[in-house]
Design an enzyme around this catalytic site. Sequence first.
Site, PDB file in Angstrom:
ATOM      1  N   ASP A  23       0.823  -1.217   0.000  1.00  0.00           N
ATOM      2  CA  ASP A  23       0.000   0.000   0.000  1.00  0.00           C
ATOM      3  C   ASP A  23       0.854   1.263   0.000  1.00  0.00           C
ATOM      4  OD1 ASP A  23      -2.427  -1.234  -0.162  1.00  0.00           O
ATOM      5  OD2 ASP A  23      -2.910  -1.094   1.968  1.00  0.00           O
TER       6      ASP A  23
ATOM      7  N   LYS B 269     -12.188   7.178   1.052  1.00  0.00           N
ATOM      8  CA  LYS B 269     -12.234   5.723   1.193  1.00  0.00           C
ATOM      9  C   LYS B 269     -11.500   5.261   2.439  1.00  0.00           C
ATOM     10  CE  LYS B 269     -10.889   1.486  -1.269  1.00  0.00           C
ATOM     11  NZ  LYS B 269     -12.096   0.700  -0.967  1.00  0.00           N
TER      12      LYS B 269
END
Length: 695
Positions: A331, A430
Amino acid sequence: MSTGRVIGVVDPFTNGASGTALLPGSKSITNRAVLCAALATGRSTLDGVLFADDTDAMIEAVTALGAVVRVNRGKRQLVIDGISGRRSRSHDAAGEPTMVHARSSGTTARFILPVVAALGGRWLLDGDPQLRARPQDDLLAAQRSLGAKVRELGEHGCLPIQVSSAPVEDATAVLRHIRIRADASSQYASGLLLAGPLRGGIHVEIDSEFDAVSRPYIDMTVAVMEAFGAIVTVPSADRFVVTEGHYQAADYVIEPDASAASYVWAAAAMCGGKVSVEGLGSHSIQGDVRFAEVLGEMGADVTVSADAIAVGAPRGGTLQAGSFDLRDFSDTAQTLAAVAAFAEGTTSIGGIGFIRRKETDRIGNTATELAKRGVDAVAEPDGITVRANPFGLRAGLVDCHGDHRMAMAMSLMGLRVAGIDIDDPDCVAKTFPDFYDVLETLRASPEPVAEPDVLVIAIDGPAASGKSSVARAVAGELNMDYLDTGAMYRAVAWAALQTGVDLGDLAAVASIARNADIDISSESGAQHVTVDGADATAAIRSAEVDRSVSAVAANPQVRWVLTRRQRDWANRVGGGVMEGRDIGSVVFPDAVVKVFLTAAPAERARRRLAQQAASAGGVDDASHDDGAIAALAAELSERDRLDSGRADSPLRVAPRAVIVDTSKLSQDEAVATIAELYRRATEPQGPLRPSPVEG
């Protein structure tokens, strides 16, 4: 009336990034803890919760399971009454299926599917179009092998899916052995483990024929499960056994999100200053904290304690490239790609081929967006290669492809490059809704300026980037004095050519620099240069001087002499606007504002030809000759290479400098940009928020 499309305007940091970042809780830990608490017996309290689209999806999902969730967003707290590992009567297999909508949250979909299959009943699991496009064949196959009926209602292996099964009864529960691949996502294994206590236990084996990715996330799953009373043993690196037992309520504190921390740590490494994240330290259960180690390997100043990690600017001034395997903390790959654009050398980011199947193709699209901004970025089968070239960085609009991590990573570029805009800043909701607000809190405040202090605006950049005309106009705009340091080197070059001195004779050229009477002045905005009383204003802009000045500027003795003259000038007049090649890096490294002015080589060539034609009193025909433009552009690029490779005071983007790309800017626009940077560096300003743009 329509407000149009929202464009996120990113304002560069002129004073570095400093402070303690107040980050949201970990998305990954939040979703695991919410699910464990919902399946537990009793009432759990979760503190430090992240409230974002992904976690809201999980909260809605566990509510559909029958858990009672009390939300306190102000305290970042959830109180959850669990379902004791059993489905409610409303989920009777004979009734209508219960809908669970995972929005765009992959963790929610992949964790809830094994859970509802174990609870029994009829369920309909769906998500947003983005999530529907992400296949999960292996997880569906695993549920079928456990006896659940799973039927895709759309594309094979994708949501929406209907799940029906009989509930698992403790009396008949058998420890099932499931072998699953984890080369596409570790979430498959985590989902099976999380549902394990509902089945009276499960044995999950990672298929060793395929390299597992993001292994720390599986370890995180185990840690959270154990915090809620589950019993998990790990006989070997690829085997996990959940034994009989049930989840029990717990009071649980969620760590700050380490993926979110990567952005604020990167800001300090790129912009200078020092940023600390408290609550993340050497005992963190999140693998993404290793991103701080990567920054340390690149030269950033990293301090790790038991409960905090702080990152500061590299002690050497410039980040260094390297090769990094991010398989276990992918990530942060886009964050590293953005940082690599400002590191010296070529950075290789590997081990992340699987992120092509995330919210977007995070390899291909990241490389594309970097390339659009002038970065030499190449998408590889297993990662991204970034060759830094700060001279080539360009302003413009970033297409986020609906990916929150793309938006946040590319926003980091905007901290160093003026004019980087984000096309969909709201997509950060998000996982990190307050991203831009948190980033703004790290904008270092202007330092108090004492009356005698010398305030210098340093404008560096390659040849023909428009430094002289822009710097002169900036000085006029801000009512400051102006010194064209490039004209000093040109004057020395012209004087050396006039006397026939060999430019390779370093001592002879340095003697000219020491002894020549060089006077640079401005009247009504026009520059005048005299050398020993002779007017050299036009002569120093000739093509012959263009070809010679680089050799003169590379002479260390000349640079020493002229640097002293430049400092004396600034001290005498109390500061001002200075432009050149090393003003921000060598002459005035503590300048209040540092700017690296650049433009595409072809645009610089066009401007230089027009300037030469004007100086010669001719018509500006050459500036429109494609052949002449291409030839001069190649010559300027070669000069960039030589200037940046000089042993003494090479041309480079100084630490803390903001890159201003003028390829598509008028002079007035460039001046306005730099003047605004100066005001922000010297006067407290409110943040510029994302502005609505009709589109």
